[in-house]
Scaffold this motif. Sequence first.
Motif, mmCIF file in Angstrom:
data_model
loop_
_atom_site.group_PDB
_atom_site.id
_atom_site.type_symbol
_atom_site.label_atom_id
_atom_site.label_comp_id
_atom_site.label_asym_id
_atom_site.label_seq_id
_atom_site.Cartn_x
_atom_site.Cartn_y
_atom_site.Cartn_z
ATOM 1 N N VAL A 18 0.845 -1.191 0.000
ATOM 2 C CA VAL A 18 0.000 0.000 0.000
ATOM 3 C C VAL A 18 0.883 1.243 0.000
ATOM 4 N N VAL A 19 0.648 2.121 -0.981
ATOM 5 C CA VAL A 19 1.463 3.322 -1.132
ATOM 6 C C VAL A 19 0.545 4.555 -1.172
ATOM 7 N N PRO A 20 0.454 5.324 -0.082
ATOM 8 C CA PRO A 20 -0.332 6.555 -0.105
ATOM 9 C C PRO A 20 0.467 7.682 -0.763
ATOM 10 N N GLU A 46 0.396 -7.614 -4.898
ATOM 11 C CA GLU A 46 -0.227 -6.523 -5.623
ATOM 12 C C GLU A 46 0.294 -5.216 -5.061
ATOM 13 N N ILE A 47 0.247 -4.169 -5.868
ATOM 14 C CA ILE A 47 0.621 -2.824 -5.428
ATOM 15 C C ILE A 47 -0.630 -1.964 -5.496
ATOM 16 N N ASN A 71 -0.406 -6.023 -11.869
ATOM 17 C CA ASN A 71 -0.774 -6.170 -10.455
ATOM 18 C C ASN A 71 -0.870 -4.832 -9.738
ATOM 19 N N LEU A 72 -0.879 -3.743 -10.494
ATOM 20 C CA LEU A 72 -0.992 -2.395 -9.915
ATOM 21 C C LEU A 72 -2.452 -1.976 -9.886
ATOM 22 N N ARG A 73 -2.901 -1.522 -8.726
ATOM 23 C CA ARG A 73 -4.265 -1.030 -8.556
ATOM 24 C C ARG A 73 -4.198 0.444 -8.154
ATOM 25 N N GLN A 74 -5.233 1.174 -8.523
ATOM 26 C CA GLN A 74 -5.258 2.621 -8.292
ATOM 27 C C GLN A 74 -6.561 3.007 -7.596
ATOM 28 N N ILE A 75 -6.427 3.632 -6.439
ATOM 29 C CA ILE A 75 -7.577 4.139 -5.693
ATOM 30 C C ILE A 75 -7.419 5.647 -5.565
ATOM 31 N N ARG A 76 -8.470 6.370 -5.782
ATOM 32 C CA ARG A 76 -8.383 7.835 -5.720
ATOM 33 C C ARG A 76 -9.389 8.408 -4.743
#
Length: 251
Positions: A18-20, A46-47, A71-76
């Motif tokens: 998890v990367v904020p 996953e990232i 495997n990269l996911r993006q949350i905004r």
Amino acid sequence: MSVDLPCSDSAVVAVSVVVPVRNEAGNVSPLIAEIAAALDGRWAYEIIYIDDGSTDATAERLKAARRQHGNLRQIRHATSSGQSAAVRSGVWAARGAIVATLDGDGQNDPAFLPDLIAAIEQGGKRIGLAAGQRVGRKDTGFKKIQSRIANGVRDAILRDGTRDTGCGLKAFRREVFLMMPYFDGLHRFLPALVRREGFDIAYVDVTDRPRRSGVSNYGFFDRLWIGILDLAGVWWLIRRKKPTPHATEVE
């Protein structure tokens, strides 16, 4: 909050990273490449990037990176909600039983992720958190002083046995994180709250790096009084915690 999920929900994931981030466009691609270099071939992972209301090109850089990393996911977050809220959104979305976190500014070296993840796996169920402890910090003298003071006051009051709670490099069991009460500023008090839930902590020395690009999104005076109130609140939570009773079902 919007979520883009390029991976199948059925994908088997052991570790979620998890990367904020907020306004870290220049740091996105290099950091993702370093995470991949550290973890490829070692875990199914996953990232998850949480874009906390960025106003620069962070969202576009993440969208482009997702075309190269399946495997990269993006949350905004539509508006900036702070680092603790971003981490929490990432943990809720995580598919892995182990969650690792690091800051998105490039100061945290992903090369230490395997050591943190291994500390959780090898520690068994008693280890709830593996906490990175920075050595050779690259911050300014003023920031080092303020961090030393804050850590000293926190440890004197909470007695969490941790010399550095501000390091973004951490790994923990997802289920343990979700046990803890949520509040803004939670990420600064994870060791004390993990101990509150009855788990032990593993410590891993990590080296700090200079920021690659951009400027820090976190100041000192704008969070000083909030930090004091949070400290008092965590002290109260620890004092009010009762042991979990041993319960067995009666046949």
